[in-house]
Design a protein around this motif. Sequence first.
Motif, PDB file in Angstrom:
ATOM      1  N   VAL A 107     -17.686 -50.885 -68.167  1.00  0.00           N
ATOM      2  CA  VAL A 107     -18.413 -51.808 -69.036  1.00  0.00           C
ATOM      3  C   VAL A 107     -17.941 -51.549 -70.461  1.00  0.00           C
ATOM      4  N   PRO A 108     -17.519 -52.602 -71.207  1.00  0.00           N
ATOM      5  CA  PRO A 108     -17.003 -52.359 -72.556  1.00  0.00           C
ATOM      6  C   PRO A 108     -18.090 -51.840 -73.492  1.00  0.00           C
ATOM      7  N   LEU A 109     -17.657 -51.221 -74.602  1.00  0.00           N
ATOM      8  CA  LEU A 109     -18.609 -50.620 -75.531  1.00  0.00           C
ATOM      9  C   LEU A 109     -19.608 -51.651 -76.046  1.00  0.00           C
ATOM     10  N   LEU A 110     -19.072 -52.806 -76.471  1.00  0.00           N
ATOM     11  CA  LEU A 110     -19.984 -53.879 -76.877  1.00  0.00           C
ATOM     12  C   LEU A 110     -20.256 -54.687 -75.612  1.00  0.00           C
ATOM     13  N   HIS A 111     -21.416 -54.413 -74.993  1.00  0.00           N
ATOM     14  CA  HIS A 111     -21.584 -54.855 -73.611  1.00  0.00           C
ATOM     15  C   HIS A 111     -22.304 -56.176 -73.450  1.00  0.00           C
ATOM     16  N   ARG A 112     -22.710 -56.772 -74.535  1.00  0.00           N
ATOM     17  CA  ARG A 112     -23.435 -58.046 -74.412  1.00  0.00           C
ATOM     18  C   ARG A 112     -22.440 -59.180 -74.211  1.00  0.00           C
ATOM     19  N   ARG A 113     -21.901 -59.311 -73.002  1.00  0.00           N
ATOM     20  CA  ARG A 113     -20.884 -60.323 -72.722  1.00  0.00           C
ATOM     21  C   ARG A 113     -21.448 -61.356 -71.769  1.00  0.00           C
ATOM     22  N   ASN A 114     -21.035 -62.601 -71.959  1.00  0.00           N
ATOM     23  CA  ASN A 114     -21.476 -63.659 -71.062  1.00  0.00           C
ATOM     24  C   ASN A 114     -20.979 -63.432 -69.645  1.00  0.00           C
ATOM     25  N   GLU A 115     -19.760 -62.883 -69.562  1.00  0.00           N
ATOM     26  CA  GLU A 115     -19.182 -62.678 -68.244  1.00  0.00           C
ATOM     27  C   GLU A 115     -20.050 -61.694 -67.443  1.00  0.00           C
ATOM     28  N   LEU A 116     -20.500 -60.646 -68.122  1.00  0.00           N
ATOM     29  CA  LEU A 116     -21.341 -59.666 -67.439  1.00  0.00           C
ATOM     30  C   LEU A 116     -22.671 -60.286 -67.039  1.00  0.00           C
ATOM     31  N   ARG A 117     -23.197 -61.121 -67.900  1.00  0.00           N
ATOM     32  CA  ARG A 117     -24.451 -61.800 -67.576  1.00  0.00           C
ATOM     33  C   ARG A 117     -24.287 -62.631 -66.316  1.00  0.00           C
ATOM     34  N   GLU A 118     -23.176 -63.372 -66.258  1.00  0.00           N
ATOM     35  CA  GLU A 118     -22.993 -64.260 -65.107  1.00  0.00           C
ATOM     36  C   GLU A 118     -22.823 -63.486 -63.804  1.00  0.00           C
ATOM     37  N   ARG A 119     -22.059 -62.379 -63.892  1.00  0.00           N
ATOM     38  CA  ARG A 119     -21.885 -61.600 -62.668  1.00  0.00           C
ATOM     39  C   ARG A 119     -23.199 -60.974 -62.217  1.00  0.00           C
ATOM     40  N   ALA A 120     -23.996 -60.531 -63.191  1.00  0.00           N
ATOM     41  CA  ALA A 120     -25.314 -59.971 -62.845  1.00  0.00           C
ATOM     42  C   ALA A 120     -26.190 -61.045 -62.214  1.00  0.00           C
ATOM     43  N   ARG A 121     -26.122 -62.251 -62.796  1.00  0.00           N
ATOM     44  CA  ARG A 121     -26.909 -63.368 -62.275  1.00  0.00           C
ATOM     45  C   ARG A 121     -26.563 -63.651 -60.813  1.00  0.00           C
ATOM     46  N   ARG A 122     -25.246 -63.689 -60.551  1.00  0.00           N
ATOM     47  CA  ARG A 122     -24.802 -63.973 -59.173  1.00  0.00           C
ATOM     48  C   ARG A 122     -25.310 -62.912 -58.207  1.00  0.00           C
ATOM     49  N   ALA A 123     -25.215 -61.648 -58.618  1.00  0.00           N
ATOM     50  CA  ALA A 123     -25.664 -60.566 -57.745  1.00  0.00           C
ATOM     51  C   ALA A 123     -27.167 -60.664 -57.502  1.00  0.00           C
ATOM     52  N   LEU A 124     -27.920 -60.995 -58.567  1.00  0.00           N
ATOM     53  CA  LEU A 124     -29.368 -61.113 -58.412  1.00  0.00           C
ATOM     54  C   LEU A 124     -29.716 -62.281 -57.496  1.00  0.00           C
ATOM     55  N   ASN A 125     -28.978 -63.387 -57.634  1.00  0.00           N
ATOM     56  CA  ASN A 125     -29.219 -64.529 -56.758  1.00  0.00           C
ATOM     57  C   ASN A 125     -29.010 -64.143 -55.305  1.00  0.00           C
ATOM     58  N   LEU A 126     -27.972 -63.350 -55.083  1.00  0.00           N
ATOM     59  CA  LEU A 126     -27.625 -62.958 -53.726  1.00  0.00           C
ATOM     60  C   LEU A 126     -28.736 -62.122 -53.080  1.00  0.00           C
ATOM     61  N   VAL A 127     -29.419 -61.289 -53.853  1.00  0.00           N
ATOM     62  CA  VAL A 127     -30.487 -60.490 -53.265  1.00  0.00           C
ATOM     63  C   VAL A 127     -31.844 -61.178 -53.397  1.00  0.00           C
ATOM     64  N   GLY A 128     -31.820 -62.464 -53.733  1.00  0.00           N
ATOM     65  CA  GLY A 128     -33.062 -63.221 -53.729  1.00  0.00           C
ATOM     66  C   GLY A 128     -33.912 -63.058 -54.966  1.00  0.00           C
ATOM     67  N   LEU A 129     -33.280 -62.711 -56.078  1.00  0.00           N
ATOM     68  CA  LEU A 129     -34.042 -62.605 -57.317  1.00  0.00           C
ATOM     69  C   LEU A 129     -33.627 -63.711 -58.291  1.00  0.00           C
ATOM     70  N   ALA A 130     -33.386 -64.909 -57.759  1.00  0.00           N
ATOM     71  CA  ALA A 130     -32.907 -66.009 -58.602  1.00  0.00           C
ATOM     72  C   ALA A 130     -33.932 -66.377 -59.672  1.00  0.00           C
ATOM     73  N   HIS A 131     -35.205 -66.101 -59.378  1.00  0.00           N
ATOM     74  CA  HIS A 131     -36.262 -66.520 -60.307  1.00  0.00           C
ATOM     75  C   HIS A 131     -36.404 -65.569 -61.497  1.00  0.00           C
ATOM     76  N   LEU A 132     -35.741 -64.418 -61.439  1.00  0.00           N
ATOM     77  CA  LEU A 132     -36.008 -63.370 -62.422  1.00  0.00           C
ATOM     78  C   LEU A 132     -35.197 -63.590 -63.699  1.00  0.00           C
ATOM     79  N   SER A 133     -35.871 -63.471 -64.843  1.00  0.00           N
ATOM     80  CA  SER A 133     -35.143 -63.563 -66.113  1.00  0.00           C
ATOM     81  C   SER A 133     -34.364 -62.281 -66.342  1.00  0.00           C
TER      82      SER A 133
END
Lengths: 500, 318, 330
Positions: A107-133
């Motif tokens: 994870v890069p030092l400045l970690h607030r990246r859109n790409e990381l957000r999207e990958r996290a989102r996909r993983a959360l969707n996969l485990v059924g947490l699509a509703h979670l902010s």
Amino acid sequence: MMPVIEARNISKNFGRFQALRNVSFSAAPGEVHALCGENGAGKSTLVKILTGVLQPDDGQTLIGGEVHGIADTQHAQALKIGYVSQELSIAPHLSVLDNVWLGCRGVPLLHRRNELRERARRALNLVGLAHLSLERRAGTLALGEQQLVEIARMMVRDVAVLFLDEPTATLSDREIECVFSAIRELRRNGKTMIYISHRLGEVMDLCDRVTILRNGENVISTDVADISRGKLVEHMLGRSLSEMYPQAGGMSSVGALEIRGLMVPGKIRGLDFAVPRGKILCLAGQMGSGATEAVRALAGLVHDATGSVVLDGMPLKLGSVHTLLERNMRFVSEDRAGEGLFLNLSVEENFAATQFDVVRRFGLLLPAPVRELAERLADIVTVNPDRLRSRCGDLSGGNQQKIAIGRCITPGSGILLMNEPTRGVDVGARAEIYALMRQLCDQGYAVVMTSTDLEEVVGLADMVLTMYRGARVSLYGRDEISASRILLDITHPLTYENAA
Amino acid sequence: MSPKYFWVERLMAFRPRLWISTHGALLPLGLALLLLTAMFTPGFLSAPNLLSLVNTASVIGCVAVAMMLITISGNVLSFALGVTTGCSAMMFAWLTGYESGLLATVGALVFSTVVTGFQGLLIGLFRANPIIVSIAALGLMTGAAELISQGSMIYASGSQLQGLNDTFWSVPASGWVLLALVLLADFILRFTRFGRNIVMLGSNMTAAKAAGISLWRTTVGVYALAGLFSGIAGILLAARYNAGSLEYGIGYDYSAIAAVLVGGTFIGGGEGTALRTLAGLVVITGAGAILLLHGVSTEYQFLFTGLVLLVAVLVQGR
Amino acid sequence: MTSISRLIAEPIIRACVLFLFVALVFAVSAVFAGVVVDATTMFSVLQNFAMIGLVALGLGLTVLIGEFDLSVAGMFILGGCVAVIVGSNGPVFGLAVAVLIGIAGGIIQALLMIRLGLNSVAITLGGLLTFTGIAHVLTESKSVLFNDLSVALAMNVPVLGVFSLRSLITIACFLAGGVLITYTRIGRDIVATGSNRHAARVAGVSTSHMLVGVFAVSGALAALSGALLSFGLSAASPTGLSNVMIPAIAAVILGGGSLSGGVGHPIGIAAGVLVLAIVRSGLTVLGVSPSVHEIVTGALLLVVAILDGPALGERLYQFKSMVTLRVGSI
């Protein structure tokens, strides 16, 4: 096929306790491999060695066919090994997004990246947490959701081998389905998963192979298709139930302890039950069901608990440990090191800790009466009297638990409150503790206990009260108790959920 | 066990308790070193030197016993005991103006007990961090004492407690007072319910709560007792100098905690005795005096205390 | 309504609200007392801010990671003495040496703590005494003077009306700290370590690296702060331990930090320091004696210590139920 991860002849000791003896294990790519065994069989120790949390005393670990040590958890991550531990590893003050990426290499030092957000989102969707902010603070999530966030954490890391230690223990039906679909998805992508569970149903449904451990030794390793459920149980236990558990006594009388409308905000929504003397009542429920909280509330350790408690016809004030002691109501905690015993004090001081009134002479605590009391109690709970002067922390888990119970034995018979009476206790001492509990009951004690070990519930309890999400599901007498019914109640409370 | 061997066993059991503790490994070493260097230090074993040493050490010793009680109860340390000592010396000196030694003594002791006991109340009731509460008390008391005394010394009038400066059997009265406090503290810790509660609280607070020990009562009690002992130290000081000043207590906290830790009291609580603290005090003050006699200047004393404390802490690590 | 209460529950916001409130109270009381609030007042507030700010920031970071660095007060003194003594060969050199000593002291303490599995309070107590002791030895327990008065002038000359070099450096450090905690991976790992150390380790965070880093920063900031103050005063002395410790701890907890770890933010700590700076300057303007400052700061610290107590909620609940019971019986 070449095993992706393998352990050869692993041994591991904790002090004098031998947790693993010459254990071997291997998992092939793309399989879901179940690791089964009772509490204390050595499953968790083996997993911790294969994920770099612990180092083996003897034996080898192999990755992709080559001998390869696993130095620590960082190294395990570099080797593409992931681990979802039994105890939650969520940082409660961080957001869901940060928790998903926590500890991930690269994870890069400045970690607030859109790409990381999207990958996290996909993983959360996969485990059924699509509703979670993504920005929600992880500490505010329900236990099941936290567990799912942890699984999502492993999914973003692109692991090749994933260890799941009792991942469904805290989950509801719907959440369990989410975990299963995630596991199947990962299997399609060729990942290996090692699935640790008590629940044989899940093992039969989900897994390809199964390895069974008992008392720190290998028992069998086979395809799930080749083994029946009954055979699986037999291998896990290695003995029949009746050897382990004492015969229930016949003593029964009016309710000694009656609880009405026990409430703990956010945890228990009104609980009624009564226990007669000479009986063991077990509150069965999963983590988050409120069973443990109920016993803690009765022990006076939950400050905002309300409800009426009547002991032998006299009302009892909740929330005052002192009054409980006067009425001979004692609590044995599941967390011996944290809450149960004084590990750096001697065994005899631990025995005397709650019995000062018994040993007081002229208002003083003289050594002789303390010794006398400790010797008497040690005799009852079968702790070696030579060890009375040892530091309590030097004794084995089983002996410590006996001391914790011995401390509660008072001249008159009382009430014993116990959470997980045999957690971290080896099989031999476990049988002794069961016998001790039964013996106390025969002397007129009443026991209220909780346990997540289903076998223990079925074998030991005279009455079982099943709980789900802070409320009672049903109450069974000795003749009605069966593992399947209890399991159904605590995990599949269809009737309850329809009613609510 | 047959009664014949009872006392044999007791004697065997006594030694390890005093000398061989997991955390007190430093103590026998320190005492041996001290004895050795003392023999080769001219002037150390002379009567006047030892007398002045006992005089200094006994006041710090009272504070060290107070500190030991706080450490054993699991509250690590207090930064406010030194200033409490100074304040109660001032209180005592001021109250002697009313021509009553009894009034002055009682007044000073009540003051120190109540002030320290109140800190214990906040810690026990709200589980406020004991170190921070003590630092706040340090600020409050320093400020208040400066405001009231305008920074000047308060001189005692009359000589009601001159007896405290006499010697009995060639040991100054303050030395006897310290010895009495040490024995009292150990008696309380070993043979009374309150004392066992203190030890259990320090050993494991959660377990103590589950075992029905009242956290706040025990904490208030242990702090009040510590305050009482600091107050006694203050009176000893006031009687010696015939005056009270805020300056008196400065630095006592650090010497006291060093003595406590060198004496092998576990910094996490639940283990330790006053007798061992006394031995730790002997090591610390004796070594300091020897350094001084060898011509090491006073600046090094602070550093010496710091290093000794650091080593005493490190020895407790795994 | 709920969103407002949730905002107030956010530690940074709470600290800033407190800051605004205190500023308002003092502004109003200044108007009533007939005192003019101008650039000079602002300047004195910021000078006070600079005095405790960096120490509070370093201490706050150790609190955030779930530890407590008592040694900052000792390092503050040692940094000042070293800077003044070494600074005769050039003030920048003195500053650099002081900061390096601060970093080294922090790293040594953190390594001892991790290796021996010891409590940070115990280790840093030893550090506090050792650092002060070294300062005593270096200065022979006397005040040492710095002869180059131009440095002191440069430190304290107003920049842009209200700032000085000292306060600008302090503000810069706070901003850097804020960026570190909010926007970087390291900041996230520090919060995770303080929030649940075991969990962070299991997740793969190298918690010991974080601890060493935080203690190094804490030591460096304390030494820097002591050096800046000593240059500003043209003198350094090895006494006066509690002068900086009490306000620094008070500022950290006022600023939303909690000793249970995982909570706190440099911006919140800055607000906490500003509250104390305003109180201090305000009391000076109103003309009360310095011992009253100590009493006020001590009382504030006592209050925040109670507010941070883990059992406060339980006691309030008991109190509430006792009151309702009493009212019900009437």
